[in-house]
Design a protein around this motif. Structure first.
Motif, PDB file in Angstrom:
ATOM      1  N   ILE A   8       0.867  -1.172   0.000  1.00  0.00           N
ATOM      2  CA  ILE A   8       0.000   0.000   0.000  1.00  0.00           C
ATOM      3  C   ILE A   8       0.904   1.221   0.000  1.00  0.00           C
ATOM      4  CG2 ILE A   8      -1.781   1.252   1.251  1.00  0.00           C
ATOM      5  CD1 ILE A   8      -2.551  -1.465   2.520  1.00  0.00           C
ATOM      6  N   VAL A   9       0.875   1.977  -1.090  1.00  0.00           N
ATOM      7  CA  VAL A   9       1.758   3.141  -1.220  1.00  0.00           C
ATOM      8  C   VAL A   9       1.090   4.326  -0.527  1.00  0.00           C
ATOM      9  CG1 VAL A   9       2.902   4.694  -2.822  1.00  0.00           C
ATOM     10  CG2 VAL A   9       2.696   2.276  -3.379  1.00  0.00           C
ATOM     11  N   THR A  10       1.719   4.804   0.532  1.00  0.00           N
ATOM     12  CA  THR A  10       1.198   5.973   1.243  1.00  0.00           C
ATOM     13  C   THR A  10       1.987   7.228   0.907  1.00  0.00           C
ATOM     14  OG1 THR A  10       2.574   5.451   3.149  1.00  0.00           O
ATOM     15  CG2 THR A  10       0.322   4.627   3.174  1.00  0.00           C
ATOM     16  N   ASN A  11       3.227   7.076   0.515  1.00  0.00           N
ATOM     17  CA  ASN A  11       4.067   8.209   0.144  1.00  0.00           C
ATOM     18  C   ASN A  11       4.465   8.035  -1.323  1.00  0.00           C
ATOM     19  OD1 ASN A  11       5.840  10.307  -0.060  1.00  0.00           O
ATOM     20  ND2 ASN A  11       7.208   9.619   1.561  1.00  0.00           N
ATOM     21  N   LYS A  12       3.998   8.922  -2.169  1.00  0.00           N
ATOM     22  CA  LYS A  12       4.252   8.806  -3.610  1.00  0.00           C
ATOM     23  C   LYS A  12       5.724   8.986  -3.959  1.00  0.00           C
ATOM     24  CE  LYS A  12      -0.116   8.367  -4.457  1.00  0.00           C
ATOM     25  NZ  LYS A  12      -0.689   7.081  -4.639  1.00  0.00           N
ATOM     26  N   TRP A  13       6.506   9.596  -3.078  1.00  0.00           N
ATOM     27  CA  TRP A  13       7.927   9.798  -3.347  1.00  0.00           C
ATOM     28  C   TRP A  13       8.699   8.485  -3.362  1.00  0.00           C
ATOM     29  CZ3 TRP A  13       9.794  14.108  -5.276  1.00  0.00           C
ATOM     30  CH2 TRP A  13       9.076  15.276  -5.094  1.00  0.00           C
ATOM     31  N   THR A  14       8.136   7.426  -2.790  1.00  0.00           N
ATOM     32  CA  THR A  14       8.849   6.147  -2.789  1.00  0.00           C
ATOM     33  C   THR A  14       8.903   5.536  -4.182  1.00  0.00           C
ATOM     34  OG1 THR A  14       6.839   4.962  -2.161  1.00  0.00           O
ATOM     35  CG2 THR A  14       8.313   5.644  -0.393  1.00  0.00           C
ATOM     36  N   TYR A  15       8.071   6.025  -5.103  1.00  0.00           N
ATOM     37  CA  TYR A  15       8.166   5.543  -6.481  1.00  0.00           C
ATOM     38  C   TYR A  15       9.512   5.912  -7.103  1.00  0.00           C
ATOM     39  CZ  TYR A  15       3.290   4.110  -6.801  1.00  0.00           C
ATOM     40  OH  TYR A  15       2.101   3.461  -6.636  1.00  0.00           O
ATOM     41  N   LEU A  16      10.187   6.917  -6.552  1.00  0.00           N
ATOM     42  CA  LEU A  16      11.514   7.271  -7.055  1.00  0.00           C
ATOM     43  C   LEU A  16      12.520   6.146  -6.830  1.00  0.00           C
ATOM     44  CD1 LEU A  16      11.755  11.011  -6.003  1.00  0.00           C
ATOM     45  CD2 LEU A  16      11.400  10.081  -8.288  1.00  0.00           C
ATOM     46  N   LEU A  17      12.274   5.302  -5.835  1.00  0.00           N
ATOM     47  CA  LEU A  17      13.158   4.160  -5.623  1.00  0.00           C
ATOM     48  C   LEU A  17      13.096   3.185  -6.794  1.00  0.00           C
ATOM     49  CD1 LEU A  17      12.422   3.498  -1.867  1.00  0.00           C
ATOM     50  CD2 LEU A  17      14.558   4.331  -2.843  1.00  0.00           C
ATOM     51  N   LEU A  18      11.943   3.135  -7.464  1.00  0.00           N
ATOM     52  CA  LEU A  18      11.810   2.236  -8.605  1.00  0.00           C
ATOM     53  C   LEU A  18      12.547   2.760  -9.831  1.00  0.00           C
ATOM     54  CD1 LEU A  18       8.112   1.045  -8.336  1.00  0.00           C
ATOM     55  CD2 LEU A  18      10.185  -0.137  -7.664  1.00  0.00           C
ATOM     56  N   LEU A  19      12.994   4.007  -9.798  1.00  0.00           N
ATOM     57  CA  LEU A  19      13.811   4.522 -10.903  1.00  0.00           C
ATOM     58  C   LEU A  19      15.172   3.832 -10.968  1.00  0.00           C
ATOM     59  CD1 LEU A  19      13.210   8.370 -10.955  1.00  0.00           C
ATOM     60  CD2 LEU A  19      12.615   6.696 -12.697  1.00  0.00           C
ATOM     61  N   SER A  20      15.546   3.147  -9.902  1.00  0.00           N
ATOM     62  CA  SER A  20      16.815   2.426  -9.938  1.00  0.00           C
ATOM     63  C   SER A  20      16.781   1.292 -10.966  1.00  0.00           C
ATOM     64  CB  SER A  20      17.155   1.864  -8.558  1.00  0.00           C
ATOM     65  OG  SER A  20      16.235   0.872  -8.180  1.00  0.00           O
ATOM     66  N   ILE A  21      15.592   0.796 -11.309  1.00  0.00           N
ATOM     67  CA  ILE A  21      15.498  -0.305 -12.272  1.00  0.00           C
ATOM     68  C   ILE A  21      15.909   0.148 -13.671  1.00  0.00           C
ATOM     69  CG2 ILE A  21      13.960  -1.993 -13.334  1.00  0.00           C
ATOM     70  CD1 ILE A  21      12.335  -1.909 -10.714  1.00  0.00           C
ATOM     71  N   PRO A  22      15.231   1.151 -14.277  1.00  0.00           N
ATOM     72  CA  PRO A  22      15.661   1.517 -15.637  1.00  0.00           C
ATOM     73  C   PRO A  22      17.038   2.184 -15.679  1.00  0.00           C
ATOM     74  CG  PRO A  22      13.941   3.001 -14.897  1.00  0.00           C
ATOM     75  CD  PRO A  22      14.066   1.912 -13.857  1.00  0.00           C
ATOM     76  N   ILE A  23      17.390   2.930 -14.637  1.00  0.00           N
ATOM     77  CA  ILE A  23      18.707   3.576 -14.631  1.00  0.00           C
ATOM     78  C   ILE A  23      19.815   2.525 -14.531  1.00  0.00           C
ATOM     79  CG2 ILE A  23      20.227   5.069 -13.285  1.00  0.00           C
ATOM     80  CD1 ILE A  23      17.734   6.766 -12.644  1.00  0.00           C
ATOM     81  N   GLY A  24      19.642   1.565 -13.635  1.00  0.00           N
ATOM     82  CA  GLY A  24      20.656   0.522 -13.476  1.00  0.00           C
ATOM     83  C   GLY A  24      20.774  -0.368 -14.697  1.00  0.00           C
ATOM     84  N   LEU A  25      19.632  -0.776 -15.268  1.00  0.00           N
ATOM     85  CA  LEU A  25      19.687  -1.615 -16.457  1.00  0.00           C
ATOM     86  C   LEU A  25      20.226  -0.850 -17.662  1.00  0.00           C
ATOM     87  CD1 LEU A  25      16.366  -3.628 -16.092  1.00  0.00           C
ATOM     88  CD2 LEU A  25      18.696  -4.340 -15.541  1.00  0.00           C
ATOM     89  N   GLY A  26      19.882   0.429 -17.765  1.00  0.00           N
ATOM     90  CA  GLY A  26      20.425   1.243 -18.848  1.00  0.00           C
ATOM     91  C   GLY A  26      21.928   1.388 -18.738  1.00  0.00           C
ATOM     92  N   LYS A  27      22.417   1.585 -17.506  1.00  0.00           N
ATOM     93  CA  LYS A  27      23.860   1.692 -17.295  1.00  0.00           C
ATOM     94  C   LYS A  27      24.555   0.391 -17.665  1.00  0.00           C
ATOM     95  CE  LYS A  27      27.325   2.536 -13.759  1.00  0.00           C
ATOM     96  NZ  LYS A  27      28.011   1.274 -13.879  1.00  0.00           N
ATOM     97  N   ILE A  28      23.930  -0.729 -17.315  1.00  0.00           N
ATOM     98  CA  ILE A  28      24.526  -2.021 -17.659  1.00  0.00           C
ATOM     99  C   ILE A  28      24.591  -2.195 -19.175  1.00  0.00           C
ATOM    100  CG2 ILE A  28      24.149  -4.518 -17.591  1.00  0.00           C
ATOM    101  CD1 ILE A  28      23.034  -4.115 -14.756  1.00  0.00           C
ATOM    102  N   LEU A  29      23.490  -1.905 -19.858  1.00  0.00           N
ATOM    103  CA  LEU A  29      23.438  -2.127 -21.305  1.00  0.00           C
ATOM    104  C   LEU A  29      24.306  -1.146 -22.081  1.00  0.00           C
ATOM    105  CD1 LEU A  29      19.636  -2.878 -21.733  1.00  0.00           C
ATOM    106  CD2 LEU A  29      21.532  -4.500 -21.817  1.00  0.00           C
ATOM    107  N   ILE A  30      24.376   0.092 -21.652  1.00  0.00           N
ATOM    108  CA  ILE A  30      25.087   1.118 -22.426  1.00  0.00           C
ATOM    109  C   ILE A  30      26.576   1.163 -22.097  1.00  0.00           C
ATOM    110  CG2 ILE A  30      25.263   3.601 -22.811  1.00  0.00           C
ATOM    111  CD1 ILE A  30      22.204   3.713 -22.428  1.00  0.00           C
ATOM    112  N   TYR A  31      26.936   1.075 -20.815  1.00  0.00           N
ATOM    113  CA  TYR A  31      28.330   1.286 -20.426  1.00  0.00           C
ATOM    114  C   TYR A  31      29.070   0.014 -20.045  1.00  0.00           C
ATOM    115  CZ  TYR A  31      26.976   6.170 -20.219  1.00  0.00           C
ATOM    116  OH  TYR A  31      26.517   7.414 -20.540  1.00  0.00           O
TER     117      TYR A  31
END
Length: 77
Positions: A8-31
């Protein structure tokens, strides 16, 4: 019987933690893969896993770690 969501998401700012998925996978694929840097791939995967862990931990009820979070209601009809 329909199950209630256990996250149950009570604080919408915690969705920023899920940004680690595309950023991390992008870093792996690109660099990291073109440079064949295994140590950096491991570090990127650990950052992704930690981001997912903290998202689940902050948005689920736990009597020890998150006691103020609302409990999911189980309706047995």
């Amino acid at each position: 019987m329909k199950k209630k969501p256990w996250i149950i998401v009570t604080n919408k700012w915690t969705y920023l933690l899920l940004l680690s998925i595309p950023i991390g996978l992008g870093k792996i694929l690109i660099y990291d893969i073109p440079e064949k840097n295994v140590g950096e791939i491991f570090i990127s995967l650990m950052i992704v896993i930690i981001g997912i862990y903290f998202f689940v931990r902050f948005n689920s009820y736990s009597a020890w770690m998150n006691p103020d979070h609302p409990k999911p209601k189980n309706d047995h009809n």
